[in-house]
Scaffold this active site. Structure first.
Site, PDB file in Angstrom:
ATOM      1  CD  GLU A 140      -2.817  -1.187   2.402  1.00 47.21           C
ATOM      2  OE1 GLU A 140      -2.722  -0.303   3.281  1.00 47.21           O
ATOM      3  OE2 GLU A 140      -3.714  -2.055   2.380  1.00 47.21           O
ATOM      4  CD1 TRP A 169       5.034   0.948  -4.701  1.00 45.73           C
ATOM      5  CD2 TRP A 169       5.673   1.187  -6.830  1.00 45.73           C
ATOM      6  NE1 TRP A 169       5.736   2.111  -4.803  1.00 45.73           N
ATOM      7  CE2 TRP A 169       6.137   2.282  -6.095  1.00 45.73           C
ATOM      8  CE3 TRP A 169       5.951   1.116  -8.198  1.00 45.73           C
ATOM      9  CZ2 TRP A 169       6.870   3.305  -6.671  1.00 45.73           C
ATOM     10  CZ3 TRP A 169       6.686   2.137  -8.770  1.00 45.73           C
ATOM     11  CH2 TRP A 169       7.135   3.209  -8.003  1.00 45.73           C
ATOM     12  CB  CYS A 246       2.029 -15.901  -1.980  1.00 43.18           C
ATOM     13  SG  CYS A 246       0.374 -16.282  -1.425  1.00 43.18           S
ATOM     14  CB  ALA A 250       7.086 -14.803  -5.637  1.00 43.76           C
ATOM     15  N   GLY A 348      30.919   2.735 -24.464  1.00 42.84           N
ATOM     16  CA  GLY A 348      29.736   3.494 -24.882  1.00 42.84           C
ATOM     17  C   GLY A 348      28.627   2.601 -25.386  1.00 42.84           C
ATOM     18  CD  GLU A 371       8.017 -11.378  -4.898  1.00 42.02           C
ATOM     19  OE1 GLU A 371       7.874 -11.866  -3.769  1.00 42.02           O
ATOM     20  OE2 GLU A 371       7.316 -11.663  -5.872  1.00 42.02           O
ATOM     21  N   GLY A 372      10.436  -7.897  -1.019  1.00 43.97           N
ATOM     22  CA  GLY A 372      11.326  -7.724   0.132  1.00 43.97           C
ATOM     23  C   GLY A 372      12.626  -7.097  -0.331  1.00 43.97           C
TER      24      GLY A 372
HETATM   25  P1  TGC Z   1       6.098 -11.378  11.508  1.00 51.06           P
HETATM   26  O1  TGC Z   1       5.538 -11.087  12.853  1.00 51.06           O
HETATM   27  O2  TGC Z   1       7.534 -11.763  11.387  1.00 51.06           O
HETATM   28  O3  TGC Z   1       5.249 -12.532  10.797  1.00 51.06           O
HETATM   29  C1  TGC Z   1       3.833 -12.486  10.714  1.00 51.06           C
HETATM   30  C2  TGC Z   1       3.360 -13.902  10.456  1.00 51.06           C
HETATM   31  O4  TGC Z   1       3.865 -14.354   9.174  1.00 51.06           O
HETATM   32  C3  TGC Z   1       4.688 -15.524   9.335  1.00 51.06           C
HETATM   33  N1  TGC Z   1       5.785 -15.401   8.370  1.00 51.06           N
HETATM   34  C4  TGC Z   1       5.850 -16.128   7.266  1.00 51.06           C
HETATM   35  N2  TGC Z   1       5.062 -17.111   6.776  1.00 51.06           N
HETATM   36  C5  TGC Z   1       5.397 -17.662   5.599  1.00 51.06           C
HETATM   37  N3  TGC Z   1       6.474 -17.245   4.883  1.00 51.06           N
HETATM   38  C6  TGC Z   1       7.289 -16.261   5.318  1.00 51.06           C
HETATM   39  N4  TGC Z   1       8.325 -15.848   4.583  1.00 51.06           N
HETATM   40  C7  TGC Z   1       7.003 -15.657   6.571  1.00 51.06           C
HETATM   41  N5  TGC Z   1       7.562 -14.660   7.308  1.00 51.06           N
HETATM   42  C8  TGC Z   1       6.812 -14.521   8.407  1.00 51.06           C
HETATM   43  C9  TGC Z   1       5.134 -15.467  10.793  1.00 51.06           C
HETATM   44  O5  TGC Z   1       5.459 -16.743  11.270  1.00 51.06           O
HETATM   45  C10 TGC Z   1       3.894 -14.903  11.460  1.00 51.06           C
HETATM   46  O6  TGC Z   1       2.930 -15.947  11.562  1.00 51.06           O
HETATM   47  P2  TGC Z   1       1.896 -15.992  12.788  1.00 51.06           P
HETATM   48  O7  TGC Z   1       1.121 -17.246  12.571  1.00 51.06           O
HETATM   49  O8  TGC Z   1       2.760 -16.006  14.032  1.00 51.06           O
HETATM   50  O9  TGC Z   1       1.052 -14.754  12.700  1.00 51.06           O
HETATM   51  O10 TGC Z   1       5.753 -10.137  10.573  1.00 51.06           O
HETATM   52  P3  TGC Z   1       6.328  -8.680  10.569  1.00 51.06           P
HETATM   53  O11 TGC Z   1       5.149  -7.768  10.567  1.00 51.06           O
HETATM   54  O12 TGC Z   1       7.354  -8.485  11.652  1.00 51.06           O
HETATM   55  O13 TGC Z   1       7.040  -8.566   9.145  1.00 51.06           O
HETATM   56  C11 TGC Z   1       8.096  -9.413   8.822  1.00 51.06           C
HETATM   57  C12 TGC Z   1       8.725  -9.045   7.441  1.00 51.06           C
HETATM   58  C13 TGC Z   1       9.284  -7.642   7.492  1.00 51.06           C
HETATM   59  C14 TGC Z   1       9.834 -10.009   7.200  1.00 51.06           C
HETATM   60  C15 TGC Z   1       7.703  -9.189   6.316  1.00 51.06           C
HETATM   61  O14 TGC Z   1       6.577  -8.472   6.545  1.00 51.06           O
HETATM   62  C16 TGC Z   1       8.282  -8.934   4.948  1.00 51.06           C
HETATM   63  O15 TGC Z   1       8.725  -9.883   4.322  1.00 51.06           O
HETATM   64  N6  TGC Z   1       8.272  -7.672   4.393  1.00 51.06           N
HETATM   65  C17 TGC Z   1       8.605  -7.417   3.007  1.00 51.06           C
HETATM   66  C18 TGC Z   1       7.320  -7.175   2.228  1.00 51.06           C
HETATM   67  C19 TGC Z   1       7.365  -7.775   0.850  1.00 51.06           C
HETATM   68  O16 TGC Z   1       8.191  -8.611   0.527  1.00 51.06           O
HETATM   69  N7  TGC Z   1       6.434  -7.369   0.020  1.00 51.06           N
HETATM   70  C20 TGC Z   1       6.330  -7.911  -1.299  1.00 51.06           C
HETATM   71  C21 TGC Z   1       5.062  -7.479  -1.977  1.00 51.06           C
HETATM   72  S1  TGC Z   1       4.684  -8.433  -3.427  1.00 51.06           S
HETATM   73  C22 TGC Z   1       5.808  -7.995  -4.561  1.00 51.06           C
HETATM   74  O17 TGC Z   1       6.708  -7.276  -4.303  1.00 51.06           O
HETATM   75  C23 TGC Z   1       5.630  -8.578  -5.918  1.00 51.06           C
HETATM   76  S2  TGC Z   1       6.800  -8.001  -7.033  1.00 51.06           S
HETATM   77  C24 TGC Z   1       6.368  -8.649  -8.519  1.00 51.06           C
HETATM   78  C25 TGC Z   1       7.209  -9.855  -8.874  1.00 51.06           C
HETATM   79  O18 TGC Z   1       7.363 -10.772  -8.086  1.00 51.06           O
HETATM   80  O19 TGC Z   1       7.720  -9.924  -9.974  1.00 51.06           O
HETATM   81  P1  FAD Z   2       9.753   1.049   2.137  1.00 50.66           P
HETATM   82  O1  FAD Z   2       9.166  -0.082   2.899  1.00 50.66           O
HETATM   83  O2  FAD Z   2       9.247   2.411   2.423  1.00 50.66           O
HETATM   84  O3  FAD Z   2      11.339   1.023   2.353  1.00 50.66           O
HETATM   85  C1  FAD Z   2      12.180   2.141   2.054  1.00 50.66           C
HETATM   86  C2  FAD Z   2      13.593   1.793   2.542  1.00 50.66           C
HETATM   87  O4  FAD Z   2      13.571   1.607   3.963  1.00 50.66           O
HETATM   88  C3  FAD Z   2      14.124   0.504   1.928  1.00 50.66           C
HETATM   89  O5  FAD Z   2      15.491   0.649   1.641  1.00 50.66           O
HETATM   90  C4  FAD Z   2      13.943  -0.527   3.036  1.00 50.66           C
HETATM   91  O6  FAD Z   2      14.895  -1.562   2.990  1.00 50.66           O
HETATM   92  C5  FAD Z   2      14.169   0.358   4.292  1.00 50.66           C
HETATM   93  N1  FAD Z   2      13.504  -0.216   5.482  1.00 50.66           N
HETATM   94  C6  FAD Z   2      12.175  -0.418   5.664  1.00 50.66           C
HETATM   95  N2  FAD Z   2      11.947  -0.975   6.872  1.00 50.66           N
HETATM   96  C7  FAD Z   2      13.165  -1.145   7.458  1.00 50.66           C
HETATM   97  C8  FAD Z   2      13.609  -1.677   8.707  1.00 50.66           C
HETATM   98  N3  FAD Z   2      12.767  -2.219   9.588  1.00 50.66           N
HETATM   99  N4  FAD Z   2      14.920  -1.665   8.966  1.00 50.66           N
HETATM  100  C9  FAD Z   2      15.809  -1.165   8.068  1.00 50.66           C
HETATM  101  N5  FAD Z   2      15.469  -0.635   6.880  1.00 50.66           N
HETATM  102  C10 FAD Z   2      14.156  -0.640   6.587  1.00 50.66           C
HETATM  103  N6  FAD Z   2       3.885  -5.130  -4.338  1.00 50.66           N
HETATM  104  C11 FAD Z   2       2.779  -5.930  -4.414  1.00 50.66           C
HETATM  105  O7  FAD Z   2       2.067  -6.119  -3.435  1.00 50.66           O
HETATM  106  N7  FAD Z   2       2.465  -6.542  -5.588  1.00 50.66           N
HETATM  107  C12 FAD Z   2       3.195  -6.388  -6.724  1.00 50.66           C
HETATM  108  O8  FAD Z   2       2.879  -6.969  -7.767  1.00 50.66           O
HETATM  109  C13 FAD Z   2       4.342  -5.522  -6.670  1.00 50.66           C
HETATM  110  N8  FAD Z   2       5.067  -5.274  -7.813  1.00 50.66           N
HETATM  111  C14 FAD Z   2       6.050  -4.326  -7.778  1.00 50.66           C
HETATM  112  C15 FAD Z   2       6.658  -3.923  -8.977  1.00 50.66           C
HETATM  113  C16 FAD Z   2       7.625  -2.921  -8.962  1.00 50.66           C
HETATM  114  C17 FAD Z   2       8.234  -2.453 -10.249  1.00 50.66           C
HETATM  115  C18 FAD Z   2       8.035  -2.347  -7.739  1.00 50.66           C
HETATM  116  C19 FAD Z   2       9.101  -1.289  -7.682  1.00 50.66           C
HETATM  117  C20 FAD Z   2       7.437  -2.748  -6.548  1.00 50.66           C
HETATM  118  C21 FAD Z   2       6.426  -3.721  -6.553  1.00 50.66           C
HETATM  119  N9  FAD Z   2       5.743  -4.078  -5.390  1.00 50.66           N
HETATM  120  C22 FAD Z   2       4.650  -4.899  -5.432  1.00 50.66           C
HETATM  121  C23 FAD Z   2       6.037  -3.382  -4.132  1.00 50.66           C
HETATM  122  C24 FAD Z   2       7.309  -3.852  -3.425  1.00 50.66           C
HETATM  123  O9  FAD Z   2       7.123  -5.095  -2.832  1.00 50.66           O
HETATM  124  C25 FAD Z   2       7.687  -2.766  -2.423  1.00 50.66           C
HETATM  125  O10 FAD Z   2       8.166  -1.656  -3.164  1.00 50.66           O
HETATM  126  C26 FAD Z   2       8.737  -3.247  -1.427  1.00 50.66           C
HETATM  127  O11 FAD Z   2       8.217  -4.248  -0.582  1.00 50.66           O
HETATM  128  C27 FAD Z   2       9.302  -2.091  -0.584  1.00 50.66           C
HETATM  129  O12 FAD Z   2       8.283  -1.291  -0.068  1.00 50.66           O
HETATM  130  P2  FAD Z   2       8.363   0.318  -0.257  1.00 50.66           P
HETATM  131  O13 FAD Z   2       8.614   0.604  -1.675  1.00 50.66           O
HETATM  132  O14 FAD Z   2       7.155   0.890   0.382  1.00 50.66           O
HETATM  133  O15 FAD Z   2       9.661   0.764   0.558  1.00 50.66           O
END
Ligand code: TGC
Ligand code: FAD
Length: 392
Positions: A140, A169, A246, A250, A348, A371-372
């Site tokens: 969001e 995004w 999920c 990925a 270049g 994806e993190g």
């Molecule tokens: P936390 O308290 O650690 O965990 C909450 C609950 O989730 C469980 N859990 C997992 N389960 C499965 N797989 C994992 N990798 C898991 N990591 C944690 C955990 O056990 C817990 O379960 P429960 O039953 O106790 O409630 O959560 P937190 O709020 O402290 O956050 C942890 C953190 C920062 C690692 C997580 O939120 C995170 O990975 N943040 C990054 C967000 C992210 O990756 N967003 C991606 C959006 S999608 C995208 O980017 C698509 S791009 C398009 C493409 O792929 O090409």
């Molecule tokens: P922020 O969370 O605001 O982070 C900004 C900076 O702060 C980063 O350097 C980060 O590492 C750092 N930071 C944040 N928290 C901490 C901490 N606790 N400690 C230290 N440093 C920290 N999302 C979807 O849901 N679905 C999609 O299909 C999808 N596709 C995408 C496609 C593109 C091209 C892009 C650019 C993004 C996409 N995303 C999607 C979103 C993507 O997963 C997020 O951009 C990503 O998870 C980071 O979130 P943010 O951009 O809000 O950065």
């Protein structure tokens, strides 16, 4: 038309670790990328457009649901075949791999794992064939790395749910037929809902002006009092662990995909270094250029081994989320560094669309963030080895 001269590096004879099926699947994807992606992708990236004409080809090589059972239209392959397909697609372009990753791991996977049998039968075959494209709404405007803070929510209205909020995004959003959306119920618990294009109050404005992943369509998901039928709720897993599960799938695919981008840049730089003459000899004869190439192939080989082992662990059901984070983080950073070095080696010419390197380099700026982020995955490893949470 551009000729794709790619020759895959295999310095440690990793092919010996692959089955005949793995090699068949990999080679089919490789040939398809050479024939149908490489000749057109630069133009689409320049135009900032996703080439929708390749959707049927992606389906044919098994890129939509490689590991989803065949009864639902998937390819029923193992995790190494899945990884190899992602490697080959990203060798062509990270944006194309994004479309495949989102479709397979972020849309088909949650419907398969968390959905009802009716939902599986309704959506999975159409997604596997590419008839429908899906997207995944977790991020969001104010909640990226911290998705647990999301504010998108739904209320139970008796005969339907009422969904409000916004996602940002979102890959594939501008043309997706369905969106798997993560939202909180009135108790604040996260659930997945399937939102379909055409539902009143649901819109998907495109995000313009990206310098990265230009051949992938990115957009927002806006929910303004959207009535979602009750049967569109994914009932079998709730909480943040559901979307994060999920992401594990990925991120694993991205770990393989990044190797593809790195291999392409290495291969291009190697060929160029042998052909480009300066000071009367090929630039590849200079020690400084050899150092770059030697370090590239070393890093690619290390990443190949790491990722193959991760694939074996996933096939055995033993890979942890933290192990996946390590591979995603290592391989994307490795690929980004290799692309940057390779770009310099082409002088270049490296900045032009004549070669794929600059496009890969720019794409990886997104891959290292989505994806993190690179930092988030480091903190996941830090938490895993210390037991101490440095996120909050
Ligand atoms: P936390 O308290 O650690 O965990 C909450 C609950 O989730 C469980 N859990 C997992 N389960 C499965 N797989 C994992 N990798 C898991 N990591 C944690 C955990 O056990 C817990 O379960 P429960 O039953 O106790 O409630 O959560 P937190 O709020 O402290 O956050 C942890 C953190 C920062 C690692 C997580 O939120 C995170 O990975 N943040 C990054 C967000 C992210 O990756 N967003 C991606 C959006 S999608 C995208 O980017 C698509 S791009 C398009 C493409 O792929 O090409
Ligand atoms: P922020 O969370 O605001 O982070 C900004 C900076 O702060 C980063 O350097 C980060 O590492 C750092 N930071 C944040 N928290 C901490 C901490 N606790 N400690 C230290 N440093 C920290 N999302 C979807 O849901 N679905 C999609 O299909 C999808 N596709 C995408 C496609 C593109 C091209 C892009 C650019 C993004 C996409 N995303 C999607 C979103 C993507 O997963 C997020 O951009 C990503 O998870 C980071 O979130 P943010 O951009 O809000 O950065």
């Amino acid at each position: 038309m551009k000729q794709d001269l790619f020759q895959a590096p295999d310095y440690y004879q990793l092919d010996d670790l692959l089955s005949e099926e793995h090699k068949l699947v990999r080679d089919a994807a490789r040939e398809w990328v050479k024939r149908d992606v490489s000749p057109i992708i630069e133009d689409y990236a320049q135009k900032a457009e996703f080439p929708t004409s390749i959707i049927s080809g992606l389906a044919e090589i098994g890129a939509f649901g490689p590991y989803i059972p065949e009864e639902y239209g998937g390819a029923g392959l193992d995790q190494i075949s899945y990884g190899l397909i992602m490697q080959e697609i990203e060798r062509g372009d990270s944006g194309v791999r994004s479309t495949a990753s989102v479709q397979s791991s972020l849309v088909m996977y949650p419907i398969w794992k968390y959905g009802t049998e009716e939902q599986r039968k309704k959506y999975l075959p159409k997604l596997a064939s590419g008839e429908w494209i899906g997207c995944f709404g977790l991020t969001e405007p104010d909640h990226g790395s911290n998705p647990g803070g999301m504010v998108t929510n739904y209320k139970d209205m008796g005969d339907h749910y009422l969904l409000n909020g916004a996602k940002m995004w979102i890959s594939n959003a501008p043309f997706a037929q369905i969106a798997v959306v993560w939202a909180k119920n009135e108790e604040g618990r996260i659930h997945g809902l399937i939102v379909e294009r055409g539902m009143e109050g649901f819109s998907t404005p495109e995000t313009h002006g990206k310098w990265s992943l230009r051949a992938s369509a990115t957009g927002e998901l806006i929910f303004d009092n959207v009535k979602v039928p009750k049967e569109n709720l994914l009932p079998n897993k709730t909480g943040l662990g559901a979307p994060l599960g999920c992401l594990d799938s990925a991120r694993y695919g991205i770990a393989w995909g990044a190797i593809g981008a790195a291999m392409d840049c290495y291969d291009t730089a190697l060929r160029y270094a042998k052909e480009r003459i300066q000071f009367g000899k090929p630039i590849g004869a200079f020690q400084l250029q050899q150092k770059k190439l030697a370090e590239m192939i070393t890093e690619i080989t290390k990443a190949q081994l790491l990722t193959w082992r991760l694939g074996v662990l996933r096939n055995e059901g033993k890979a942890t989320s933290a192990q996946i984070s390590m591979a995603k983080r290592n391989n994307v950073a490795m690929a980004k560094e290799i692309c940057s070095e390779a770009r310099q080696m082409l002088g270049g010419m490296g900045i032009t669309g004549e070669y794929s390197i600059m496009r890969h380099m720019m794409n990886l700026e997104s891959v290292i963030t989505y994806e993190g982020t690179h930092d988030i995955h480091l903190l996941i490893t830090g938490l895993d080895v210390t037991g101490l949470n440095a996120f909050k």
